[in-house]
Design a protein around this motif. Structure first.
Motif, short mmCIF file in Angstrom:
data_model
loop_
_atom_site.label_atom_id
_atom_site.label_comp_id
_atom_site.label_asym_id
_atom_site.label_seq_id
_atom_site.Cartn_x
_atom_site.Cartn_y
_atom_site.Cartn_z
N ILE A 1 -7.20 0.13 -10.13
CA ILE A 1 -6.14 -0.81 -9.76
C ILE A 1 -6.34 -1.16 -8.28
CG2 ILE A 1 -3.66 -1.13 -9.50
CD1 ILE A 1 -3.37 0.89 -11.84
N ILE A 2 -6.66 -2.42 -8.05
CA ILE A 2 -6.90 -2.90 -6.69
C ILE A 2 -5.75 -3.81 -6.30
CG2 ILE A 2 -8.44 -4.26 -5.21
CD1 ILE A 2 -10.74 -3.28 -7.03
N ASP A 3 -5.05 -3.39 -5.25
CA ASP A 3 -3.91 -4.16 -4.76
C ASP A 3 -4.39 -5.43 -4.07
OD1 ASP A 3 -0.95 -4.24 -4.01
OD2 ASP A 3 -1.91 -4.38 -2.04
N ARG A 4 -5.37 -5.29 -3.17
CA ARG A 4 -5.89 -6.45 -2.45
C ARG A 4 -7.17 -6.09 -1.71
NH1 ARG A 4 -1.34 -5.48 2.06
NH2 ARG A 4 -0.55 -4.08 0.51
N ASP B 1 0.46 -0.44 5.51
CA ASP B 1 0.99 -0.72 4.18
C ASP B 1 0.88 0.50 3.27
OD1 ASP B 1 1.64 -3.25 4.96
OD2 ASP B 1 0.00 -4.24 3.89
N LEU B 2 -0.23 1.22 3.37
CA LEU B 2 -0.38 2.45 2.58
C LEU B 2 0.67 3.48 2.98
CD1 LEU B 2 -4.25 2.83 2.52
CD2 LEU B 2 -2.78 2.50 0.53
N ARG C 1 3.71 0.33 0.46
CA ARG C 1 3.73 -1.06 -0.02
C ARG C 1 2.52 -1.42 -0.88
NH1 ARG C 1 6.06 -1.98 5.31
NH2 ARG C 1 3.98 -2.26 6.15
N ALA C 2 1.51 -0.55 -0.95
CA ALA C 2 0.34 -0.85 -1.76
C ALA C 2 0.59 -0.43 -3.19
CB ALA C 2 -0.88 -0.11 -1.19
N ARG C 3 0.24 -1.28 -4.13
CA ARG C 3 0.42 -1.01 -5.57
C ARG C 3 -0.87 -0.56 -6.23
NH1 ARG C 3 5.44 -0.12 -5.41
NH2 ARG C 3 6.75 -1.90 -4.95
N GLY C 4 -1.87 -0.27 -5.43
CA GLY C 4 -3.17 0.19 -5.91
C GLY C 4 -4.04 0.44 -4.71
N LYS C 5 -5.33 0.46 -4.91
CA LYS C 5 -6.26 0.67 -3.81
C LYS C 5 -6.37 -0.60 -2.98
CE LYS C 5 -7.31 4.81 -4.93
NZ LYS C 5 -6.84 5.91 -4.14
N ILE C 6 -6.52 -0.42 -1.68
CA ILE C 6 -6.81 -1.53 -0.80
C ILE C 6 -8.29 -1.43 -0.47
CG2 ILE C 6 -6.40 -2.57 1.46
CD1 ILE C 6 -3.53 -1.54 1.31
#
Length: 127
Positions: free
Chosen positions: A96-99, A112-113, A117-122
């Motif tokens: 899962i890649i957030d951005r 953000d981490l 605020r991250a919903r996956g890996k940055i």
């Protein structure tokens, strides 16, 4: 931005998975619920002595109360890493890649981490 926002928030957690192990155990202890768990899964390894001393400190903290402090050690295995690569290539694993951000945005990514605020890996993409 502070990477320790979760410590400053006053919230208490059931589990802290610490991939950096760069905070004092006393600070982590105050962020855990009464029967919370801290799992150290990484961090700077300066020597075998540091690993042993850190492990003993976590063991003593675990004995002195209901909170538990443990270490998770893993050794890279080329066979296992090859298998993971095959699974990724076959589409069997879906990270899962957030951005994706550029190198200049690393401070924002860390903030953000830390703030959750991250919903996956940055993923940091070199320019």
């Amino acid at each position: 931005c502070s990477s320790d926002l979760f410590l400053a928030s006053g919230q208490r957690y059931d589990l802290i998975l610490d991939c950096f192990e760069n905070r004092p155990l006393a600070a982590l202890r105050s962020a855990l619920k009464a029967e919370g768990r801290h799992v150290a899964a990484g961090g700077p390894v300066t020597s075998i002595t540091a690993i042993v001393v850190g492990g003993l400190a976590r063991l003593v903290r675990s004995w002195s109360g209901r909170q538990k402090f443990v270490s998770l050690l893993a050794r890279g295995n080329p066979t296992d890493l090859g298998l993971l690569g095959e699974w990724l290539a076959a589409g069997m694993l879906h990270p899962i890649i957030d951005r994706r951000l550029g190198l200049g945005e690393v401070p924002r990514a860390i903030c953000d981490l830390g703030a959750g605020r991250a919903r996956g890996k940055i993923v940091i993409v070199p320019s």
